[in-house]
Enzyme design. Structure first.
Site, PDB file in Angstrom:
ATOM      1  CD  GLU A 182      46.011  44.300  40.891  1.00 50.56           C
ATOM      2  OE1 GLU A 182      44.829  43.905  40.935  1.00 50.56           O
ATOM      3  OE2 GLU A 182      46.870  43.799  40.169  1.00 50.56           O
ATOM      4  CG  HIS A 196      41.745  34.022  49.531  1.00 50.31           C
ATOM      5  ND1 HIS A 196      41.519  32.982  50.394  1.00 50.31           N
ATOM      6  CD2 HIS A 196      42.648  33.564  48.621  1.00 50.31           C
ATOM      7  CE1 HIS A 196      42.268  31.946  50.044  1.00 50.31           C
ATOM      8  NE2 HIS A 196      42.961  32.285  48.971  1.00 50.31           N
ATOM      9  NE  ARG A 211      45.219  47.258  31.298  1.00 49.40           N
ATOM     10  CZ  ARG A 211      44.409  47.470  32.314  1.00 49.40           C
ATOM     11  NH1 ARG A 211      44.875  47.440  33.548  1.00 49.40           N
ATOM     12  NH2 ARG A 211      43.124  47.727  32.129  1.00 49.40           N
ATOM     13  NE  ARG A 263      41.382  52.214  32.093  1.00 47.35           N
ATOM     14  CZ  ARG A 263      40.149  52.723  32.088  1.00 47.35           C
ATOM     15  NH1 ARG A 263      39.307  52.439  33.066  1.00 47.35           N
ATOM     16  NH2 ARG A 263      39.748  53.511  31.107  1.00 47.35           N
ATOM     17  NE  ARG A 269      44.976  30.661  47.906  1.00 46.23           N
ATOM     18  CZ  ARG A 269      44.670  30.192  46.693  1.00 46.23           C
ATOM     19  NH1 ARG A 269      45.442  29.286  46.112  1.00 46.23           N
ATOM     20  NH2 ARG A 269      43.600  30.612  46.061  1.00 46.23           N
TER      21      ARG A 269
END
Ligand SMILES: Cc1cc2nc3c(=O)[nH]c(=O)nc-3n(C[C@H](O)[C@H](O)[C@H](O)COP(=O)(O)OP(=O)(O)OC[C@H]3O[C@@H](n4cnc5c(N)ncnc54)[C@H](O)[C@@H]3O)c2cc1C
Length: 264
Positions: A124, A117, A200, A128, A227
């Site tokens: 976010e 979207h 990660r 890192r 959604r």
């Protein structure tokens, strides 16, 4: 507003909101400089005494929703009539004059769907710079047995594998072991000095991460239309319905119009 739990480790929390149903009317009335004039009066049914609704089309002689009797009062249509007109006729820019920002914790695979979207704004947590917590979404046996949406849930009926509870339980136990393994490889990497951005690589899409998402009301309703509906994956539906609940509290009249349009 408190965090609202979603799935096993996720949540949605309102950070801030702006605007209201009234502000939407004010914005639409810029053309006539009249501003918000007020919502219509409540009606009372002559037969059962129940309160009516504010629906503008319920004029003189309309039927009570409770007993189907005639209403006593004539409903004076107020600005809900304009709100309805704007929504029904897709004059949607006034709905951009309101909105909210939320914080969300969800599995990475939910964010992959959510971030499609493109017209929402996001920030976010970055794996890192700071490790992500050891939180993985663990589906239930019932969730596994629900199937995978409109294209795949009929697999058993069409010759595909029909999942049974005991098999799901065994698979979930293996998934749990994989989560432990994933966390231990990730943590070990960080421990020995592997950069977090490389450590990660050991993460799975079920790992929970966090973001802030911000959008205007028009945009949130676009998100819900896609959604908070049965074709969307069940997990993102849970988040979408939580967003729906927050929207409903903040913008009850607009959300009622949105819901009404979808139920037809
Ligand atoms: C049930 C379901 C299944 C899906 N399955 C898949 C899938 O298998 N694979 C996949 O890749 N995606 C899939 N998607 C994602 C889907 O294709 C959309 O990317 C997602 O729903 C976002 O919708 P949107 O583009 O309308 O939203 P936004 O990006 O928020 O855009 C909102 C609106 O802005 C306009 N807009 C934004 N960007 C552009 C642009 N570049 N050009 C023109 N207009 C634009 C459009 O009018 C758009 O509707 C699925 C979505 C759903 C709900």
């Amino acid at each position: 507003m408190d965090r609202i739990s979603v799935l096993d480790h996720g949540y949605v929390q309102l950070v801030e909101s702006w605007g209201s149903d009234e502000r939407i009317i004010e914005a639409a009335r810029m053309s006539t400089q009249k501003g918000f004039e007020g919502w219509g009066v409540e009606e009372t049914c002559a037969k059962c005494g129940g309160s009516g609704t504010n629906e503008p089309e319920n004029g003189p002689g309309s039927l009570c929703k409770v007993c189907r009797g005639r209403r006593l009062a004539v409903n004076v249509p107020g600005d809900e009539k304009l709100l309805r007109y704007l929504w029904a006729n897709k004059h949607h820019t006034p709905f951009e004059m309101a909105g909210f920002t939320i914080e969300v914790q969800a599995p990475i695979f939910v964010f992959r769907e959510w971030h499609r979207h493109r017209t929402q704004s996001y920030n976010e947590a970055s794996a890192r710079y700071a490790p992500l917590p050891d939180l993985h979404y663990m589906p239930t046996v019932e969730r596994c047995l629900m199937g995978g949406g409109h294209l795949t849930k009929q697999a058993g009926a069409h010759g595909g594998k029909q999942l049974l509870g005991p098999s799901a339980e065994i698979w979930l136990a293996r998934l749990s072991s994989l989560y432990e393994m994933s966390e231990s490889v990730y943590a070990e990497g960080i421990e020995i000095g592997v950069p977090k951005e490389i450590a990660r690589c050991a993460m799975l899409v079920s790992r929970c991460t966090k973001m802030r998402a911000s959008a205007n009301l028009r945009n949130w309703l676009g998100f819900l239309a896609l959604r908070a509906e049965p074709h969307a994956q069940w997990e993102i539906q849970q988040y979408a319905w939580t967003v729906h609940g927050i929207l409903k509290e903040l913008f009850p009249r607009t959300v009622a119009l949105f819901d009404e349009g979808r139920s037809k």
